[in-house]
Design an enzyme around this catalytic site. Sequence first.
Site, mmCIF file in Angstrom:
data_model
loop_
_atom_site.group_PDB
_atom_site.id
_atom_site.type_symbol
_atom_site.label_atom_id
_atom_site.label_comp_id
_atom_site.label_asym_id
_atom_site.label_seq_id
_atom_site.Cartn_x
_atom_site.Cartn_y
_atom_site.Cartn_z
ATOM 1 C CD1 TRP A 169 7.556 -0.880 -4.414
ATOM 2 C CD2 TRP A 169 8.381 -1.622 -6.352
ATOM 3 N NE1 TRP A 169 7.541 -2.255 -4.373
ATOM 4 C CE2 TRP A 169 8.053 -2.738 -5.543
ATOM 5 C CE3 TRP A 169 8.917 -1.854 -7.619
ATOM 6 C CZ2 TRP A 169 8.224 -4.060 -5.968
ATOM 7 C CZ3 TRP A 169 9.087 -3.172 -8.042
ATOM 8 C CH2 TRP A 169 8.749 -4.248 -7.215
ATOM 9 C CG ASN A 170 4.851 -2.020 -10.460
ATOM 10 O OD1 ASN A 170 4.214 -1.176 -9.825
ATOM 11 N ND2 ASN A 170 4.254 -2.917 -11.210
ATOM 12 C CE LYS A 184 2.376 5.008 1.275
ATOM 13 N NZ LYS A 184 3.679 4.690 0.640
ATOM 14 C CD GLU A 201 6.778 5.308 1.784
ATOM 15 O OE1 GLU A 201 6.465 4.194 1.347
ATOM 16 O OE2 GLU A 201 5.930 6.190 2.068
ATOM 17 N N GLY A 256 -1.436 -1.828 -5.414
ATOM 18 C CA GLY A 256 -0.444 -2.526 -4.599
ATOM 19 C C GLY A 256 -0.780 -3.999 -4.491
ATOM 20 C CB SER A 257 0.657 -6.587 -2.332
ATOM 21 O OG SER A 257 0.490 -5.922 -1.104
ATOM 22 C CD GLU A 288 -6.896 -0.988 -10.916
ATOM 23 O OE1 GLU A 288 -6.444 -2.065 -11.351
ATOM 24 O OE2 GLU A 288 -7.928 -0.468 -11.347
ATOM 25 C CG LEU A 289 -5.777 -4.976 -4.916
ATOM 26 C CD1 LEU A 289 -6.618 -5.684 -3.876
ATOM 27 C CD2 LEU A 289 -4.953 -3.864 -4.277
ATOM 28 C CB CYS A 293 0.051 -5.774 -11.635
ATOM 29 S SG CYS A 293 -0.467 -4.590 -12.884
ATOM 30 C CD GLU A 330 1.787 -9.964 -8.177
ATOM 31 O OE1 GLU A 330 1.510 -9.629 -7.001
ATOM 32 O OE2 GLU A 330 1.574 -9.225 -9.146
ATOM 33 C CD GLU A 378 -5.924 3.177 -11.006
ATOM 34 O OE1 GLU A 378 -4.923 2.584 -11.432
ATOM 35 O OE2 GLU A 378 -5.900 3.989 -10.071
HETATM 36 P P1 NAD Z 1 2.503 -2.941 -1.538
HETATM 37 O O1 NAD Z 1 1.122 -3.431 -1.371
HETATM 38 O O2 NAD Z 1 3.538 -3.396 -0.605
HETATM 39 O O3 NAD Z 1 2.530 -1.340 -1.526
HETATM 40 C C1 NAD Z 1 1.599 -0.535 -2.253
HETATM 41 C C2 NAD Z 1 1.444 0.787 -1.546
HETATM 42 O O4 NAD Z 1 0.920 0.554 -0.240
HETATM 43 C C3 NAD Z 1 2.766 1.529 -1.336
HETATM 44 O O5 NAD Z 1 2.520 2.913 -1.366
HETATM 45 C C4 NAD Z 1 3.177 1.085 0.044
HETATM 46 O O6 NAD Z 1 4.041 1.990 0.700
HETATM 47 C C5 NAD Z 1 1.838 1.002 0.752
HETATM 48 N N1 NAD Z 1 1.874 0.060 1.866
HETATM 49 C C6 NAD Z 1 2.697 -0.990 2.034
HETATM 50 N N2 NAD Z 1 2.455 -1.612 3.206
HETATM 51 C C7 NAD Z 1 1.447 -0.945 3.786
HETATM 52 C C8 NAD Z 1 0.733 -1.092 5.005
HETATM 53 N N3 NAD Z 1 1.003 -2.065 5.858
HETATM 54 N N4 NAD Z 1 -0.247 -0.210 5.265
HETATM 55 C C9 NAD Z 1 -0.536 0.773 4.399
HETATM 56 N N5 NAD Z 1 0.102 0.966 3.234
HETATM 57 C C10 NAD Z 1 1.077 0.121 2.926
HETATM 58 O O7 NAD Z 1 2.883 -3.293 -3.065
HETATM 59 P P2 NAD Z 1 4.272 -3.083 -3.765
HETATM 60 O O8 NAD Z 1 5.228 -4.106 -3.292
HETATM 61 O O9 NAD Z 1 4.655 -1.643 -3.698
HETATM 62 O O10 NAD Z 1 3.848 -3.369 -5.289
HETATM 63 C C11 NAD Z 1 3.730 -4.626 -5.812
HETATM 64 C C12 NAD Z 1 2.282 -5.067 -5.894
HETATM 65 O O11 NAD Z 1 1.489 -4.106 -6.568
HETATM 66 C C13 NAD Z 1 2.157 -6.348 -6.702
HETATM 67 O O12 NAD Z 1 1.285 -7.216 -6.045
HETATM 68 C C14 NAD Z 1 1.561 -5.867 -8.014
HETATM 69 O O13 NAD Z 1 0.858 -6.863 -8.721
HETATM 70 C C15 NAD Z 1 0.683 -4.766 -7.551
HETATM 71 N N6 NAD Z 1 0.371 -3.867 -8.668
HETATM 72 C C16 NAD Z 1 -0.907 -3.865 -9.152
HETATM 73 C C17 NAD Z 1 -1.216 -3.060 -10.252
HETATM 74 C C18 NAD Z 1 -2.610 -3.016 -10.820
HETATM 75 O O14 NAD Z 1 -2.910 -2.080 -11.553
HETATM 76 N N7 NAD Z 1 -3.469 -3.976 -10.534
HETATM 77 C C19 NAD Z 1 -0.233 -2.250 -10.827
HETATM 78 C C20 NAD Z 1 1.056 -2.293 -10.298
HETATM 79 C C21 NAD Z 1 1.337 -3.100 -9.203
#
Ligand code: NAD
Length: 484
Positions: free
Chosen positions: A152-153, A176, A179, A229-230, A251-252, A289, A386, A463
């Site tokens: 979401w960031n 996706k 949310e 995501g994370s 991309e984590l 991130c 983080e 990416e």
């Molecule tokens: P998140 O991992 O909680 O969510 C990422 C995506 O996965 C969202 O669409 C979320 O709904 C989905 N998701 C969450 N829980 C899930 C599950 N149990 N099963 C399946 N899908 C699930 O991350 P966040 O809190 O939305 O974002 C923050 C993280 O994203 C930070 O760690 C940040 O560093 C990372 N991030 C990385 C980059 C990059 O390019 N490397 C860029 C932006 C953010």
Amino acid sequence: MNYPPLALHIAGRWVDRATGGECPVVNPADESTIASLPLAGAEELQAAAESAASGFALWRRRSAYERYSVLRKAAELMRQRAETIAHVLTLEQGKPLSEALREVRLSADLLDFQAEEGRRLYGRTVPPHAAGILSQTVVRQPVGPVAAFTAWNFPANLPTRKLASALAAGCSVVIKPAEETPGTCMLLVQAFLDAGVPPDAINMVCGQPATVSATLIAHPAIRKVSITGSVTVGKLLGEQAARHVKRFTGELGGHAPVIVCEDMCGSAPLDFVIRSSLAAKFRNAGQVCASPIRFYVPRQHMAAFAEPFVQGARALRMGAGLDPRTQMGPLTHVRRIEDMQRFVDDAVEGGARLLTGGHRVDRRGFFFEPTVLADAPPGARLMQTEPFGPIAVIQPYETLDEAIAAANALPYGLAAYAFTRDLHVAHRLSEEIEAGMVGINHFGVSQAEMPFGGWKESGVGQEMGAEGLLHYTDLKTITVGAVA
Ligand code: NAD
């Protein structure tokens, strides 16, 4: 300008009711509910995957030039609609409107770049090993329908990275978004559709994240999984993809170090380091991130660095993103506030010095003070995980060897930064730092033309840049023999 009514894009049409129920979308600046988001259930998820299979059959047959033309048009529509998209982005995510506008425009730029790269998806010819072979070529073909998950960031930039590369390569997508921030993605999808992407080639779903990922990744139509995501969720999705031998890009998260070298500790260069560091640290309230987190400073210059850095952090104007005076907006949801407090409390209990901030702001909205700590013990949660928020920690070092070892000590390696005017030191740091992106003397590591991705647990694949597109292709070797 209002926040739009929300809908999902499934099997070629927008649906505002779905079998997974609904959830509220909240404005983080005032905690008000701004919309209700329909959530896809099993039925809609299946339909989205099947639609992506039909969309792929159509889209892959378009010539590379046709795909390029459609995607360039989508980028132009994003620019024309930038103010509306940015307004929606700020309402749901919280960042200052100027940052949101910049994000949308940069997203259009990266879409342009990927569209162009789609025309350069070159293969190669290989000389035959034996007589009687007419031609041997290696070509790249689109991998197939992609299930894409985004954080979401950066509600415009993250979905655009995936949609741009996947569509430019000839893939279809089920995206996706988070949310928390679906409105921006909905407007992006509309721009792609208006530009001429076949409706089945682009599906957008929201739902219970674990159900969405399990259903889509297991679906036979889906050939590739891509998540921003994370680390925790990335590993989970990576495992699910591996079970089905599906391509995977992650991309984590990161934990970016900044090494301030001795030669930058005079007053004028240090002023430059501090000004750039403050801007990078508190951009998007630290929810980036690649955000700098650990600042390594020569021990004898700790005070010279910390005092102006703290003053700068205290001077930041917090407020709603729509207020033009705002420099730092709220965190995107209440869970982030609770997490920030845990990071600070744990570090202080371990012996870290709290130099400023450290608390939720006493007003409506999810505001947390810009926070600076120093001398955190290596075992503190803040030094291991983080924080993904407006927290910086300043750590002393004695020798450059020690600073490099500390920078590399974590299992993450997304972005890393260093400040020096010494060419040899700059060269050594770029060689020895374990990260996918190293910024020397500035923080601008995210650019449309360059690959963006992490080392170690920070990710798999990249990416953007020319490399971004390749992750949405598979190689095919073709050998043609003469008929005897
Ligand atoms: P998140 O991992 O909680 O969510 C990422 C995506 O996965 C969202 O669409 C979320 O709904 C989905 N998701 C969450 N829980 C899930 C599950 N149990 N099963 C399946 N899908 C699930 O991350 P966040 O809190 O939305 O974002 C923050 C993280 O994203 C930070 O760690 C940040 O560093 C990372 N991030 C990385 C980059 C990059 O390019 N490397 C860029 C932006 C953010």
